[in-house]
Design a protein around this motif. Structure first.
Motif, short mmCIF file in Angstrom:
data_model
loop_
_atom_site.label_atom_id
_atom_site.label_comp_id
_atom_site.label_asym_id
_atom_site.label_seq_id
_atom_site.Cartn_x
_atom_site.Cartn_y
_atom_site.Cartn_z
N SER A 141 53.03 34.90 33.61
CA SER A 141 52.36 34.83 34.91
C SER A 141 51.67 36.14 35.26
N ILE A 142 52.14 37.25 34.74
CA ILE A 142 51.52 38.54 35.00
C ILE A 142 50.10 38.57 34.44
N ILE A 143 49.93 38.04 33.23
CA ILE A 143 48.60 38.00 32.62
C ILE A 143 47.67 37.08 33.40
N ARG A 144 48.17 35.92 33.78
CA ARG A 144 47.34 34.97 34.52
C ARG A 144 46.93 35.54 35.88
N ASN A 145 47.83 36.29 36.51
CA ASN A 145 47.50 36.91 37.79
C ASN A 145 46.37 37.92 37.65
N LYS A 146 46.39 38.66 36.55
CA LYS A 146 45.31 39.63 36.30
C LYS A 146 43.97 38.92 36.20
N ILE A 147 43.95 37.82 35.42
CA ILE A 147 42.71 37.06 35.24
C ILE A 147 42.25 36.48 36.57
N ALA A 148 43.20 35.94 37.34
CA ALA A 148 42.86 35.31 38.61
C ALA A 148 42.29 36.32 39.61
N HIS A 149 42.63 37.59 39.44
CA HIS A 149 42.15 38.62 40.36
C HIS A 149 40.95 39.37 39.80
N GLY A 150 40.21 38.70 38.92
CA GLY A 150 38.95 39.26 38.46
C GLY A 150 39.03 40.14 37.23
N GLN A 151 40.22 40.34 36.70
CA GLN A 151 40.39 41.19 35.51
C GLN A 151 40.33 40.29 34.28
N PHE A 152 39.15 39.76 34.05
CA PHE A 152 38.94 38.69 33.09
C PHE A 152 39.12 39.14 31.64
N SER A 153 38.76 40.38 31.37
CA SER A 153 38.88 40.92 30.01
C SER A 153 39.59 42.27 29.98
N GLN A 154 39.48 43.02 31.08
CA GLN A 154 40.08 44.35 31.16
C GLN A 154 41.05 44.39 32.34
N ALA A 155 42.31 44.72 32.04
CA ALA A 155 43.33 44.78 33.09
C ALA A 155 43.35 46.18 33.72
N ILE A 156 43.47 46.22 35.02
CA ILE A 156 43.52 47.49 35.76
C ILE A 156 44.96 47.73 36.21
N ASN A 157 45.36 48.99 36.24
CA ASN A 157 46.74 49.29 36.64
C ASN A 157 46.95 49.00 38.12
N ARG A 158 48.20 49.09 38.55
CA ARG A 158 48.54 48.71 39.92
C ARG A 158 47.86 49.59 40.96
N LYS A 159 47.67 50.85 40.63
CA LYS A 159 47.02 51.76 41.58
C LYS A 159 45.51 51.55 41.63
N GLY A 160 44.98 50.85 40.63
CA GLY A 160 43.54 50.59 40.61
C GLY A 160 42.71 51.76 40.18
N ASN A 161 43.31 52.72 39.45
CA ASN A 161 42.55 53.92 39.08
C ASN A 161 42.40 54.11 37.56
#
Length: 244
Positions: A141-161
């Motif tokens: 579910s962590i991976i799917r949440n990343k995709i659902a929040h616009g991180q379609f190919s590149q995942a961003i860390n929790r701080k967004g930096n």
């Protein structure tokens, strides 16, 4: 039906209406799953790799909504949990995480069942199911949440930096067969827990070990499946092109 009502009660009418809504949602999500699976099958057979990669992420999002709807339907099962238990699990006002909801559901499902049981049966079963929930429900579910929040190919860390390299790799490694595998595991797991919720002293008692073994056998045999090594659909006769 008498065996079920011996221990549990029908939820509030409002909950039953919501249950019926989830039945419809799951029916439509199952149809959507079939359609996109066929689309990906055709893309695989024709070597349209880019389409496969994109549609696999859409497939993962459909699985995410399917999994959530399946969980809610399970919790709201008529003649299952008392309304108080339903409220504790869904607890919208508490904003529980997905993991907390699943574990709460498992704890309450075993609550009445465990009153007449002794020894290690209940702790062992809870541990077995908890491990599967963690690995095949929570972690993906962590991976799917990343995709659902616009991180379609590149995942961003929790701080967004910065880019999260570990999760980015998991997104890029997402496979059609891997998502299909999750659908099957989810259905088998929900079937086990539904027996426990609806009929702890009959269906659960009679079916647990055979269903649990079926689930474990499927997890084991499908562990090494990939797009190129395993053809899950009967009409896929040609070898799937491998990625360069």
């Amino acid at each position: 039906m008498a065996e079920r009502t011996k221990y549990f009660h029908m939820p509030n009418p409002e909950s039953y209406l919501i249950y019926q809504a989830y039945v419809i949602n799951l029916r439509d999500l199952t149809a959507a799953e079939t359609d996109i699976r066929r689309l990906i099958n055709r893309a695989l057979k024709s070597g349209r790799e880019h389409t496969v990669l994109i549609q696999t992420k859409v497939y993962a999002l459909i699985y995410s909504t399917f999994s959530e709807a399946s969980f809610s339907k399970m919790v709201l099962t008529p003649y299952g949990f008392e309304q108080g238990f339903i409220n504790q699990i869904l607890a919208l006002d508490l904003n529980l995480t997905l993991q907390e909801k699943w574990i709460k559901c498992l704890d309450l499902a075993f609550n009445k069942f465990s009153k007449s049981k002794k020894g290690s049966e209940v702790p062992n079963k809870k541990l077995e199911l908890s491990r599967i929930i963690q690995k095949f429900i929570i972690e993906p579910s962590i991976i799917r949440n990343k995709i659902a929040h616009g991180q379609f190919s590149q995942a961003i860390n929790r701080k967004g930096n910065s880019v999260n390299s570990e999760l980015t790799k998991k997104i890029l490694d997402l496979s059609f067969v891997g998502v299909m595998r999750l659908f099957k595991i989810n259905r088998l797991l929900v079937s086990i827990i539904e027996d426990l919720i609806e009929s702890p002293d009959y269906f659960h008692h009679s079916n647990y070990y055979s269903k649990f073994q079926e689930l474990c056998d499927f997890i084991e045999k499908s562990d090494s499946w990939s797009n190129s090594s395993k053809l899950l659909v009967n009409n896929m006769k040609r070898k799937i092109p491998t990625r360069n």
